[in-house]
Design an enzyme around this catalytic site. Structure first.
Site, PDB file in Angstrom:
ATOM      1  N   HIS A  71       0.722  -1.185  -0.042  1.00 18.66           N
ATOM      2  CA  HIS A  71       0.127  -0.024  -0.130  1.00 18.66           C
ATOM      3  C   HIS A  71       0.765   1.237  -0.069  1.00 18.66           C
ATOM      4  O   HIS A  71       1.963   1.305   0.563  1.00 18.66           O
ATOM      5  CB  HIS A  71      -0.946  -0.059   1.140  1.00 18.66           C
ATOM      6  CG  HIS A  71      -0.280   0.177   2.441  1.00 18.66           C
ATOM      7  ND1 HIS A  71      -0.228   0.987   3.122  1.00 18.66           N
ATOM      8  CD2 HIS A  71       0.025  -0.847   3.336  1.00 18.66           C
ATOM      9  CE1 HIS A  71       0.236   1.126   4.387  1.00 18.66           C
ATOM     10  NE2 HIS A  71       0.407  -0.200   4.397  1.00 18.66           N
ATOM     11  N   GLU A 222      -5.185   1.288   2.976  1.00 17.06           N
ATOM     12  CA  GLU A 222      -4.690   0.256   3.937  1.00 17.06           C
ATOM     13  C   GLU A 222      -4.858   0.753   5.396  1.00 17.06           C
ATOM     14  O   GLU A 222      -5.374   0.040   6.132  1.00 17.06           O
ATOM     15  CB  GLU A 222      -3.435  -0.351   3.663  1.00 17.06           C
ATOM     16  CG  GLU A 222      -3.109  -1.774   4.503  1.00 17.06           C
ATOM     17  CD  GLU A 222      -2.574  -1.545   5.926  1.00 17.06           C
ATOM     18  OE1 GLU A 222      -2.514  -2.537   6.656  1.00 17.06           O
ATOM     19  OE2 GLU A 222      -2.246  -0.394   6.178  1.00 17.06           O
ATOM     20  N   GLU A 223      -4.381   1.791   5.533  1.00 18.06           N
ATOM     21  CA  GLU A 223      -4.238   2.539   6.968  1.00 18.06           C
ATOM     22  C   GLU A 223      -5.655   2.762   7.586  1.00 18.06           C
ATOM     23  O   GLU A 223      -5.912   3.014   8.677  1.00 18.06           O
ATOM     24  CB  GLU A 223      -3.371   3.718   6.945  1.00 18.06           C
ATOM     25  CG  GLU A 223      -2.007   3.625   6.546  1.00 18.06           C
ATOM     26  CD  GLU A 223      -1.036   2.718   7.286  1.00 18.06           C
ATOM     27  OE1 GLU A 223      -1.716   2.105   8.577  1.00 18.06           O
ATOM     28  OE2 GLU A 223      -0.038   2.540   7.350  1.00 18.06           O
ATOM     29  N   ASP A 243       3.752  -6.041   3.596  1.00 25.10           N
ATOM     30  CA  ASP A 243       3.628  -5.042   4.428  1.00 25.10           C
ATOM     31  C   ASP A 243       4.664  -5.144   5.514  1.00 25.10           C
ATOM     32  O   ASP A 243       5.001  -6.487   5.999  1.00 25.10           O
ATOM     33  CB  ASP A 243       2.288  -5.018   4.748  1.00 25.10           C
ATOM     34  CG  ASP A 243       1.835  -3.387   5.227  1.00 25.10           C
ATOM     35  OD1 ASP A 243       2.774  -2.772   5.583  1.00 25.10           O
ATOM     36  OD2 ASP A 243       0.668  -3.054   5.375  1.00 25.10           O
ATOM     37  N   HIS A 323       4.622   3.321  12.623  1.00 28.07           N
ATOM     38  CA  HIS A 323       3.814   4.293  12.751  1.00 28.07           C
ATOM     39  C   HIS A 323       4.310   5.666  13.614  1.00 28.07           C
ATOM     40  O   HIS A 323       3.623   6.226  14.028  1.00 28.07           O
ATOM     41  CB  HIS A 323       2.365   3.902  13.167  1.00 28.07           C
ATOM     42  CG  HIS A 323       1.588   3.258  12.154  1.00 28.07           C
ATOM     43  ND1 HIS A 323       0.353   3.013  12.330  1.00 28.07           N
ATOM     44  CD2 HIS A 323       1.954   2.670  10.954  1.00 28.07           C
ATOM     45  CE1 HIS A 323      -0.124   2.376  11.440  1.00 28.07           C
ATOM     46  NE2 HIS A 323       0.874   2.218  10.582  1.00 28.07           N
TER      47      HIS A 323
END
Ligand SMILES: [Zn+2]
Length: 351
Positions: A71, A222-223, A243, A323
């Site tokens: 993604h 995706e997030e 991922d 993140h």
């Protein structure tokens, strides 16, 4: 396996990808870039309505397909409110904590496409003014954007063209060190996207015949949970999300190997496919770790939840402090590439 592309080229591509702002919901520029990257390779490319990019490479067998996804959407924010002092309150896009962007430079993109720079700060930043600068809660109330323009009121900020709903992206601050580390925001999942784009190019340039028709989906939601759960052909048997591997205390993943996910919050990934990936890693001298991610979901688990009857898997480079202040090492990228190149050239086993 043939000669793999140079890792330096993959890293250059990561650098370009992370430098294009693409919070979930505003990803057309980075998708344009990906499409441009693959131009001239005589590929079947299309966009889905959600804005993702689909690339199909026909294989020897067209009865059983396989799909790989990475993604390009990232964490980000949206202007929630313009404060009476002209600063901005934010609403998060994706899952993170405010402390991971406190002090970060950002870009505000207006509806007409103008961009302004700013800094994400606590209201109580100045220690000369705020006694509680250290203890104040990092929350929606206290976090704000200081815009790099002469504005002191809501009206002046509005005059700049800034409005509620404008997208805010974070400065990636990408650095590549002599010691082989790549430090940048959004390595999740632009590191994997770069690997897939390089691999598609390699398959075409080296004229590799794949055993099965293979679809590549560069997904863009995706997030927020629904990136790769559509456009899956009925012939698709295996669906592999590429991922990041999640690192932290107690995790077996690291920044040097490829992570093969056994289970995340959505439950176990397909055992047969996991074993196939581990066997391929062993046979091809790929350094790998099998791991469990406690708070994680992927496009593959989203596809399963959406009702697709597929065999699903998840592998990717190990990303430190995900993140937030992300970092990985080139050896993790190399191991991920090696496993993926072996995987797309392997036959689908009987499930
Ligand atoms: Zn991700």
């Amino acid at each position: 396996m043939g000669n793999l592309p140079q890792i330096k080229e993959t890293i250059m591509l990561i650098r370009e990808l992370v430098s294009i702002p693409s919070p979930s919901g505003n990803t057309s520029k980075v998708i344009d870039f990906c499409e441009q990257y693959l131009k001239g390779l005589d590929l079947e490319i299309k966009r889905n309505r959600k804005g993702g990019l689909l690339i199909t490479i026909p294989g020897k067998d067209n009865g059983q397909h396989r799909m790989l996804t990475a993604h390009v959407d990232t964490l980000g924010a949206m202007v929630k409110e313009i404060k009476p002092n002209g600063r901005l309150k934010l609403a998060m896009i994706g899952g993170y904590r405010w402390n991971s962007v406190e002090g970060e430079y950002c870009k505000i993109e207006t509806e007409s496409g103008d961009t302004y720079t700013g800094t994400i700060l606590m209201k109580q930043t100045s220690v000369h003014v705020y006694k509680d600068a250290g203890e104040a809660k990092r929350n929606d109330e206290n976090i704000e954007v200081r815009i790099d323009e002469m504005t002191n009121s809501e009206e002046e900020t509005r005059k700049l063209g800034i409005n509620v709903g404008d997208f805010v992206s974070f400065d990636p601050r990408v650095q590549v060190t002599e010691s082989g580390f790549i430090k940048s925001r959004h390595l999740d999942d632009k590191a994997s996207t770069a690997i897939l784009l390089r691999m598609i190019k390699w398959i075409k340039e080296e004229e590799i015949e794949l055993p099965h028709t293979t679809h590549f989906l560069i997904s863009n939601n995706e997030e927020i949970g629904y990136g790769g759960n559509s456009n899956i052909t009925p012939e698709t048997v295996e669906y592999l999300a590429v991922d990041m591997g999640a690192l932290g205390e107690g995790q077996s993943s690291d920044e040097y190997t490829v992570s093969i996910c056994a289970k995340d919050s959505s439950g176990p990934y397909h055992y047969g496919l996991r074993k196939h990936l581990v066997n391929l890693a062993r046979k091809n001298n790929v350094e790998y770790r099998v791991d469990i991610y406690p708070y994680y979901g992927s496009d593959a688990s989203a596809a399963i939840k959406a009702g697709h009857d597929i065999v699903h898997g998840l592998i990717g480079p190990g990303i430190e402090s995900s993140h937030a202040f992300e970092r990985t090492h080139e050896s993790s990228l190399i191991n991920t590439e090696k496993l993926l190149y072996a995987y797309v050239q392997s036959p689908i086993t009987n499930y």
